[in-house]
Write a protein that holds these residues in place. Structure first.
Motif, PDB file in Angstrom:
ATOM      1  N   ASP A 120     110.643  74.717  88.145  1.00 11.65           N
ATOM      2  CA  ASP A 120     110.299  73.297  88.239  1.00 11.65           C
ATOM      3  C   ASP A 120     109.808  72.917  89.637  1.00 11.65           C
ATOM      4  O   ASP A 120     108.874  72.137  89.777  1.00 11.65           O
ATOM      5  CB  ASP A 120     111.482  72.413  87.846  1.00 11.65           C
ATOM      6  N   GLU A 121     110.443  73.462  90.682  1.00  8.06           N
ATOM      7  CA  GLU A 121     110.007  73.190  92.049  1.00  8.06           C
ATOM      8  C   GLU A 121     108.598  73.734  92.292  1.00  8.06           C
ATOM      9  O   GLU A 121     107.763  73.070  92.912  1.00  8.06           O
ATOM     10  CB  GLU A 121     110.969  73.824  93.058  1.00  8.06           C
ATOM     11  N   ALA A 122     108.338  74.928  91.811  1.00 12.44           N
ATOM     12  CA  ALA A 122     107.021  75.541  92.007  1.00 12.44           C
ATOM     13  C   ALA A 122     105.939  74.746  91.283  1.00 12.44           C
ATOM     14  O   ALA A 122     104.858  74.507  91.833  1.00 12.44           O
ATOM     15  CB  ALA A 122     107.046  76.984  91.512  1.00 12.44           C
ATOM     16  N   ILE A 123     106.225  74.303  90.080  1.00 13.61           N
ATOM     17  CA  ILE A 123     105.256  73.516  89.314  1.00 13.61           C
ATOM     18  C   ILE A 123     104.977  72.199  90.019  1.00 13.61           C
ATOM     19  O   ILE A 123     103.819  71.783  90.159  1.00 13.61           O
ATOM     20  CB  ILE A 123     105.772  73.294  87.883  1.00 13.61           C
ATOM     21  N   ASP A 124     106.015  71.544  90.490  1.00 11.34           N
ATOM     22  CA  ASP A 124     105.849  70.288  91.220  1.00 11.34           C
ATOM     23  C   ASP A 124     105.014  70.511  92.481  1.00 11.34           C
ATOM     24  O   ASP A 124     104.145  69.700  92.809  1.00 11.34           O
ATOM     25  CB  ASP A 124     107.222  69.709  91.572  1.00 11.34           C
ATOM     26  N   TRP A 125     105.261  71.616  93.177  1.00 15.18           N
ATOM     27  CA  TRP A 125     104.520  71.928  94.399  1.00 15.18           C
ATOM     28  C   TRP A 125     103.033  72.090  94.099  1.00 15.18           C
ATOM     29  O   TRP A 125     102.188  71.559  94.812  1.00 15.18           O
ATOM     30  CB  TRP A 125     105.084  73.208  95.018  1.00 15.18           C
ATOM     31  N   ILE A 126     102.719  72.807  93.038  1.00 13.65           N
ATOM     32  CA  ILE A 126     101.320  73.028  92.668  1.00 13.65           C
ATOM     33  C   ILE A 126     100.662  71.713  92.257  1.00 13.65           C
ATOM     34  O   ILE A 126      99.528  71.421  92.641  1.00 13.65           O
ATOM     35  CB  ILE A 126     101.205  74.067  91.524  1.00 13.65           C
ATOM     36  N   ARG A 156     101.295  68.798  93.295  1.00 15.60           N
ATOM     37  CA  ARG A 156     101.107  67.936  94.469  1.00 15.60           C
ATOM     38  C   ARG A 156     100.081  68.482  95.462  1.00 15.60           C
ATOM     39  O   ARG A 156      99.711  67.780  96.397  1.00 15.60           O
ATOM     40  CB  ARG A 156     102.437  67.774  95.212  1.00 15.60           C
ATOM     41  N   SER A 157      99.658  69.703  95.262  1.00 19.78           N
ATOM     42  CA  SER A 157      98.704  70.330  96.181  1.00 19.78           C
ATOM     43  C   SER A 157      97.392  69.569  96.170  1.00 19.78           C
ATOM     44  O   SER A 157      96.912  69.135  95.134  1.00 19.78           O
ATOM     45  CB  SER A 157      98.464  71.785  95.795  1.00 19.78           C
ATOM     46  N   ILE A 158      96.800  69.468  97.344  1.00 14.54           N
ATOM     47  CA  ILE A 158      95.584  68.672  97.497  1.00 14.54           C
ATOM     48  C   ILE A 158      94.343  69.454  97.089  1.00 14.54           C
ATOM     49  O   ILE A 158      93.459  68.925  96.436  1.00 14.54           O
ATOM     50  CB  ILE A 158      95.464  68.181  98.956  1.00 14.54           C
ATOM     51  N   THR A 159      94.275  70.729  97.467  1.00 14.46           N
ATOM     52  CA  THR A 159      93.068  71.494  97.178  1.00 14.46           C
ATOM     53  C   THR A 159      93.353  72.656  96.233  1.00 14.46           C
ATOM     54  O   THR A 159      94.485  73.159  96.162  1.00 14.46           O
ATOM     55  CB  THR A 159      92.454  72.074  98.468  1.00 14.46           C
ATOM     56  N   ARG A 160      92.322  73.088  95.564  1.00 17.84           N
ATOM     57  CA  ARG A 160      92.432  74.232  94.663  1.00 17.84           C
ATOM     58  C   ARG A 160      92.751  75.489  95.460  1.00 17.84           C
ATOM     59  O   ARG A 160      93.527  76.336  95.024  1.00 17.84           O
ATOM     60  CB  ARG A 160      91.123  74.407  93.894  1.00 17.84           C
TER      61      ARG A 160
END
Length: 67
Positions: A21-27, A29-33
């Protein structure tokens, strides 16, 4: 066997593995591809293909359901 200096930790030992869940949330929220790709590559090298693939599958499913 490779010898390390006392007190020097490997990359994997420096950080704890994020939960799925943390990893998915991090991705999400990421700004760039490019940053997303770098995160997945890093997690793949540190935590294995299964973890990185699970993150990708869940993120893609969530993005698909958002449309």
């Amino acid at each position: 066997m490779e010898r390390r200096k006392a007190g020097v930790r490997s990359e994997r030992e420096k950080y704890r593995q994020p939960t799925l869940d943390e990893a998915i949330d991090w991705i999400k929220r990421s700004i760039t591809r490019e940053y997303c790709v770098k995160c997945i590559e890093t997690w793949r090298s540190l935590y294995g293909d299964a973890f990185a693939d699970a993150v990708l599958e869940r993120v893609k499913a969530e993005w698909k359901n958002k449309k």
